[in-house]
Design a protein around this motif. Structure first.
Motif, PDB file in Angstrom:
ATOM      1  N   GLU A  50      -9.948  15.585 -33.937  1.00 12.46           N
ATOM      2  CA  GLU A  50      -9.743  16.987 -34.269  1.00 12.46           C
ATOM      3  C   GLU A  50     -10.470  17.322 -35.566  1.00 12.46           C
ATOM      4  N   GLN A  51     -11.376  18.301 -35.512  1.00 10.74           N
ATOM      5  CA  GLN A  51     -12.164  18.746 -36.658  1.00 10.74           C
ATOM      6  C   GLN A  51     -13.036  17.632 -37.240  1.00 10.74           C
TER       7      GLN A  51
ATOM      8  N   ALA B 177     -16.704  13.849 -21.815  1.00 12.34           N
ATOM      9  CA  ALA B 177     -15.875  14.898 -21.225  1.00 12.34           C
ATOM     10  C   ALA B 177     -14.459  14.885 -21.790  1.00 12.34           C
ATOM     11  N   ALA B 178     -13.882  13.703 -21.913  1.00 10.14           N
ATOM     12  CA  ALA B 178     -12.507  13.599 -22.421  1.00 10.14           C
ATOM     13  C   ALA B 178     -12.399  14.147 -23.836  1.00 10.14           C
ATOM     14  N   ASN B 179     -13.380  13.834 -24.675  1.00  7.64           N
ATOM     15  CA  ASN B 179     -13.348  14.306 -26.058  1.00  7.64           C
ATOM     16  C   ASN B 179     -13.739  15.776 -26.168  1.00  7.64           C
ATOM     17  N   ALA B 180     -14.648  16.225 -25.314  1.00  2.00           N
ATOM     18  CA  ALA B 180     -15.047  17.631 -25.335  1.00  2.00           C
ATOM     19  C   ALA B 180     -13.868  18.535 -24.987  1.00  2.00           C
ATOM     20  N   VAL B 181     -13.146  18.193 -23.942  1.00  2.00           N
ATOM     21  CA  VAL B 181     -12.001  18.995 -23.516  1.00  2.00           C
ATOM     22  C   VAL B 181     -10.939  19.055 -24.609  1.00  2.00           C
ATOM     23  N   LYS B 182     -10.769  17.981 -25.319  1.00  2.00           N
ATOM     24  CA  LYS B 182      -9.701  17.915 -26.328  1.00  2.00           C
ATOM     25  C   LYS B 182     -10.132  18.431 -27.692  1.00  2.00           C
ATOM     26  N   HIS B 183     -11.397  18.196 -28.074  1.00  2.00           N
ATOM     27  CA  HIS B 183     -11.796  18.429 -29.461  1.00  2.00           C
ATOM     28  C   HIS B 183     -12.893  19.465 -29.663  1.00  2.00           C
TER      29      HIS B 183
ATOM     30  N   ALA C 223      -9.372  27.440 -43.026  1.00  2.00           N
ATOM     31  CA  ALA C 223     -10.383  26.536 -43.582  1.00  2.00           C
ATOM     32  C   ALA C 223     -11.710  26.647 -42.840  1.00  2.00           C
ATOM     33  N   SER C 224     -11.664  27.028 -41.563  1.00  2.00           N
ATOM     34  CA  SER C 224     -12.896  27.163 -40.770  1.00  2.00           C
ATOM     35  C   SER C 224     -13.419  28.601 -40.788  1.00  2.00           C
TER      36      SER C 224
END
Length: 378
Positions: free
Chosen positions: A65-66, A109-115, A344-345
């Protein structure tokens, strides 16, 4: 027997185009980026009228995350149904095409969907538009001339959060072992889709012809996936929400829909795999998306959620309204950290809350309505 290749007839002349290996993987990647039509063939759910828009080559994918972008996806496209399309490219001569590329793609894909925050994708398209000396609005109009840009991005985010993505393996030739894996994954995964595209090139002195072949679109895969590209309506959204939410959550949904009817501009019904709707109000005299509701999947492990589009409102140059709304929303304990991250973003991250968390706090529904009041024109 004729020579292996393709015969091209131009006028009275016949030219033989011979199948020729790509000199490098980068040449194949450039071809895909320049001519996405060669990938836009039939999907598992639909026919052959798909269209694709390139978002970025070498698209960064964070693993936390971030966090920083630990991975680099070969191509990210978005199709005309607002589905993110992840593409990995390998030449047939690359030994990694048999096993390593599968784990690589699933990791992405797993990280793209989540993060992947939606802002990261929008920024990538901004850069692509700048590099191509065009505008994002023109790119979106080419892909979906019938859809409002904010409706488009709402649908992209809904699809991403629901895991409705398409993973595409591209090569000049796909080995049989990889084809079997693609077919197996596509038959098992839903709403995610897994396809392969063989893209050999046939070359003459004056011409190059690409001949794509889609694999993975088996009858079993087609039967396993429901059609999820249709636009949701009030009736279908409420029916799905009533089934997937508690009575208290459903009452909160009805409250938000009624708020649009009394002082909003419109409801924008999503096209994602999960039931979604965006609430639009006037902000500085302009229709603006303020929130998005999603009823999520039917799985007991997923929950309905509400997203606040503060980043779109900050573009209206009304920071005082953002501050006033956040002062209300910070009273909801589960939103505090997400609001801090969004601030912050520079509000390019969209804070969200599960409906279960809203109804758990007897003050929360009233707080949300007060926050909306601060954001919109009186």
């Amino acid at each position: 027997m004729g020579a292996a290749g393709i015969f091209l007839k131009l006028g009275d002349e016949l030219t033989l185009l011979k199948e020729t290996p790509y000199d490098s993987e980068d040449i194949l990647q450039e071809a895909l980026a320049k001519f996405p039509e060669v990938l836009a063939g039939p999907t598992t759910e639909g026919g052959g009228d798909a269209r694709l828009m390139l978002v970025s080559r070498e698209m960064g994918v964070p693993s936390t995350e971030q966090g920083p972008s630990n991975f680099s996806l070969d191509h990210l496209f978005i199709d005309h149904e607002c589905v993110p399309v992840l593409v990995e490219v390998k030449r047939a001569s690359d030994t990694r095409i048999r096993r390593e590329v599968v784990g690589q793609m699933l990791d992405y894909a797993a990280n793209a969907v989540k993060h992947w925050p939606l802002s990261l994708i929008r920024q990538a398209l901004d850069r692509r538009a700048s590099d191509d000396d065009t505008s994002v609005e023109e790119l979106l109009a080419e892909l979906r001339p019938d859809q409002d840009p904010e409706d488009f991005w709402n649908a992209v985010e809904s699809n991403l959060m629901a895991g409705r993505v398409r993973m595409v393996f591209v090569a000049d030739a796909l080995p049989p072992e990889l084809v079997r894996v693609i077919e197996f994954l596509n038959e098992q995964m839903n709403p995610a889709e897994v396809l392969g595209v063989e893209l050999p090139q046939f070359v003459s002195a004056a011409s190059v012809v690409y001949v794509p072949r889609v694999v993975g679109r088996t009858s079993a895969a087609i039967g396993a996936k429901s059609s999820s590209g249709a636009q949701w309506t009030r009736e279908s959204f409420l029916a799905a929400t009533r089934e997937r939410c508690t009575r208290q959550e459903f009452q909160f949904v009805e409250t938000l829909l009624a708020d649009i009817q009394s002082r909003g501009v419109k409801l924008s019904w999503g096209r994602g795999a999960t039931p979604g709707v965006g609430g639009w109000y006037h902000v500085e005299g302009r229709p603006t998306a303020v929130w998005v509701l999603n009823a999520n999947t039917e799985s007991p492990t997923t929950q309905a959620y509400l997203v606040f589009y503060l980043g779109d409102i900050i573009d209206r140059k009304v920071p005082d309204r953002i501050d006033a709304a956040v002062a209300h929303l910070e009273q909801i304990e589960s939103l505090k950290h997400k609001l801090e991250e969004a601030r912050a973003s520079d509000w390019r991250r969209y804070p969200s809350i599960r409906l279960a968390e809203v109804v758990a706090d007897p003050r929360a529904a009233d707080i949300v309505l007060k926050a909306i009041t601060e954001l919109i024109d009186s």
